[in-house]
Design an enzyme around this catalytic site. Structure first.
Site, mmCIF file in Angstrom:
data_model
loop_
_atom_site.group_PDB
_atom_site.id
_atom_site.type_symbol
_atom_site.label_atom_id
_atom_site.label_comp_id
_atom_site.label_asym_id
_atom_site.label_seq_id
_atom_site.Cartn_x
_atom_site.Cartn_y
_atom_site.Cartn_z
ATOM 1 N N ASP A 65 -5.924 1.817 -3.918
ATOM 2 C CA ASP A 65 -7.144 1.612 -3.137
ATOM 3 C C ASP A 65 -7.522 2.861 -2.343
ATOM 4 O O ASP A 65 -8.675 3.039 -1.986
ATOM 5 C CB ASP A 65 -7.056 0.375 -2.235
ATOM 6 C CG ASP A 65 -5.904 0.398 -1.245
ATOM 7 O OD1 ASP A 65 -5.130 1.375 -1.243
ATOM 8 O OD2 ASP A 65 -5.763 -0.577 -0.485
ATOM 9 N N ASP B 183 -1.085 1.154 -4.707
ATOM 10 C CA ASP B 183 -1.910 0.037 -5.193
ATOM 11 C C ASP B 183 -3.334 0.473 -5.525
ATOM 12 O O ASP B 183 -4.193 -0.370 -5.792
ATOM 13 C CB ASP B 183 -1.904 -1.128 -4.200
ATOM 14 C CG ASP B 183 -2.608 -0.812 -2.897
ATOM 15 O OD1 ASP B 183 -2.515 0.338 -2.449
ATOM 16 O OD2 ASP B 183 -3.234 -1.716 -2.321
ATOM 17 N N ASP C 282 -2.798 6.113 -3.894
ATOM 18 C CA ASP C 282 -1.611 5.457 -3.351
ATOM 19 C C ASP C 282 -1.110 4.391 -4.328
ATOM 20 O O ASP C 282 -1.737 4.146 -5.367
ATOM 21 C CB ASP C 282 -1.902 4.893 -1.960
ATOM 22 C CG ASP C 282 -2.900 3.752 -1.969
ATOM 23 O OD1 ASP C 282 -3.566 3.546 -2.996
ATOM 24 O OD2 ASP C 282 -3.012 3.057 -0.945
ATOM 25 N N SER D 9 0.831 -1.200 0.000
ATOM 26 C CA SER D 9 0.000 0.000 0.000
ATOM 27 C C SER D 9 0.871 1.258 0.000
ATOM 28 O O SER D 9 1.682 1.441 -0.893
ATOM 29 C CB SER D 9 -0.963 -0.027 1.184
ATOM 30 O OG SER D 9 -1.901 1.013 1.096
#
Length: 575
Positions: free
Chosen positions: A305, A303, A301, A149
């Site tokens: 999400d 990734d 961010d 993340s």
């Protein structure tokens, strides 16, 4: 320095022939050059936390490497075989832009295939929400994404999803961990069956984009979309693979991408932290917005999400919204759209978490829609959808900049959420308003809510001990008063008890056990303390509110509540 014998035993195990020569050489170098780092690498095993397993990459049981992830995958393979006897097992795997993500993803694919499991591996980096979508789309039994993340560049991670597209939750998480802990590293089968590994890309990309358009798109006039000026940054992450495409398909023509941050790069060279929660992360996007007169800034961010948003205030200056504010604007819009379409029947719900703004409850009550509240982490919101199939999920979020629209994806999803916030912004601008003004109007209707977060970082073995002791101290010496306001209730999710501090009576809490304490004050304020499940931090969440009748009162009310929170922080000794 002295290293405990149990740690040295682990070190010597990793010097056995079960581990490759490169791994053994790195350990020997640590033994001579950095015993402190060696201790941190082996003093514990990496554990599944709020958002799966995250850790620093390197050798050791407390690190992300081919052996710790291989052991996870072998244990998960064993668990799948027990859970679905006789079935041809299927798994989807994705990875983000981090160092080693692609090679670690292939290691995971190799182990699954070595265990006779059909693997669908993305051919290149993809957003985490696309992995959640792919699990359901491909009728997989499980899914894995390699990501840490928004953690620093030296981190990577391993998140596990189940058949419904949501992350694993109790009791499956503990049962999988038990399978993993039964194994020795020698038990990992790394011998890939390449015939069982299938690479996926465009078909899933197109279906994922279509799903975002269906769930987060509304009948916004074309002229309104073409009039909205958007600045977007992927912060060197995976959203560049999806968000520009979705916005283009939706009809947004004035999208400017921060070029310096568009190339995926695990070093995240232009930011101190690739976290849209941090104002500095959006500095380049804000500068471009001021240069071009953009209406809205969106950053995601690595990734994809989480998303951070900046909008123009009443003085035409760009201001950052926090995760609670974004969640309120999105949820209010969705509820209003559902109400106008006559789709609210009493069988719908929205979702939030125990550390997010209580304003979500007020919104739900006004629209006659239940607001379900779960533990921190989107896996609990996904679990709500699975646990209540007779109810329809409208949308939900958490304070840490995550939101989910509908149930096609079962994790926070910056792709669909980006489209949703653009739809809201376009409609507001066409009506002579703005997202900022819409938020102010919501405060006038429901009261002004002010939230604040403090994160205290405590790294390594000593840090983990300090954090644990801080939570122990709060439990053994409960806070009774803050800023002259008495504590009315204390909820302890570790003991699953809520205590009335006036009467001494206790009531059970029905959410799963978690290391969380929440204080409720007599003025309606709420303070939560919890160790992070993904970072070496302890977090303190503050929420207070006050009624207002008009937007003119917001500035003074904000100053009043800001001062109140400062006193809370001082009284807790967190300055």
């Amino acid at each position: 320095m002295h290293i405990a014998q149990n740690i040295l035993d682990k070190v010597h195990q990793w010097l056995s022939p079960a581990f490759d020569e490169i791994t053994q050489q790195e350990i020997k170098e640590l033994m001579t050059s950095s015993p402190k780092e060696l201790e941190d690498a082996f003093y514990k095993n990496l554990e599944f936390g709020t958002g799966g397993m995250r850790g620093i990459m390197g050798v050791g049981t407390n690190r992300i490497n081919k052996y710790t992830l291989g052991k996870n995958t072998q244990g998960l393979s064993d668990y799948l075989k027990k859970s679905f006897p006789g079935e041809q097992l299927r798994v989807a795997i994705a990875y983000d832009c981090r160092h080693n993500s692609n090679t670690l993803a292939k290691v995971v694919a190799d182990v699954f295939s070595a265990n006779g499991i059909q693997v669908f591996l993305f051919s290149d980096l993809r957003p985490t929400p696309e992995l959640s979508f792919a699990v359901k789309y491909l009728n997989c039994h499980t899914g894995v994404v390699l990501t840490a993340s928004h953690n620093p560049p030296e981190y990577n991670g391993y998140k596990v999803y189940w058949q419904d597209g949501g992350q694993i939750v109790p009791p499956q998480d503990k049962e999988i961990i038990e399978e993993i802990e039964k194994l020795a590293y020698e038990d990992i089968n790394f011998q890939a069956n390449e015939n069982l590994i299938q690479y996926i890309d465009k078909e899933i990309d197109d279906a994922f984009a279509a799903s975002a358009l269906e769930n987060a798109g509304f009948n916004i006039p074309v002229s309104a979309k073409e009039n909205l000026k958007i600045v977007f940054t992927s912060l060197h992450g995976t959203s560049i693979k999806a968000i520009p495409n979705v916005l283009d398909k939706a009809g947004y023509t004035k999208v400017q991408i921060v070029k310096e941050q568009a190339l995926p790069d695990g070093n995240f060279p232009t930011v101190k932290s690739p976290n849209p929660e941090e104002p500095e992360a959006l500095a380049m996007a804000l500068a471009l917005a001021d240069e071009t007169g953009a209406d809205i800034v969106i950053g995601t961010d690595p990734d994809a999400d989480r998303l951070g948003i900046a909008v123009r205030d009443n003085e035409d200056k760009m201001v950052l919204l926090n995760g609670n504010q974004t969640m309120i604007v999105m949820t209010a819009f969705l509820l209003e759209q559902w109400k106008r379409a006559g789709k609210i029947t009493g069988k719908e719900f929205i979702g939030s978490t125990i550390v997010s703004t209580p304003m979500m409850l007020a919104l739900g009550e006004y629209y006659g829609v239940e607001c379900k509240v779960g533990l921190t982490g989107f896996k609990w919101i996904a679990k709500m959808i699975k646990d209540f199939p007779e109810k329809t999920f409208i949308g939900g979020g958490e304070e840490s900049f995550g939101y989910m629209v509908g149930d096609a994806v079962r994790d926070k999803d910056a792709v669909a959420s980006t489209l949703l916030i653009c739809e809201i912004a376009a409609l507001a601008k066409a009506a002579g308003s703005s997202i900022y003004q819409e938020l102010q109007n919501l405060y006038a209707d429901f009261g002004y809510y002010k939230e604040h977060l403090i994160s205290i970082t405590k790294k390594g073995m000593e840090g983990a001990t300090e954090i644990k002791q801080m939570m122990t101290n709060f439990r053994e010496n409960p806070v009774k008063e803050l800023n002259g306001e008495r504590v009315v209730f204390v909820e302890d999710y570790q003991s699953s008890k809520a205590k009335n501090m006036f009467s001494g009576e206790e009531e059970p809490l029905y959410l799963p056990k978690s290391d969380v304490l929440i204080y409720y004050l007599e003025d309606g304020s709420k303070i939560c303390a919890r160790p992070s499940g993904t970072e070496p931090k302890i977090k303190f969440y503050f929420s207070c509110n006050a009624p207002i009748e008009h937007t003119d009162e917001i500035e003074d009310t904000d100053a009043y509540l800001t001062e109140k929170i400062k006193h809370f922080i001082t009284d807790l000794g967190l300055n």
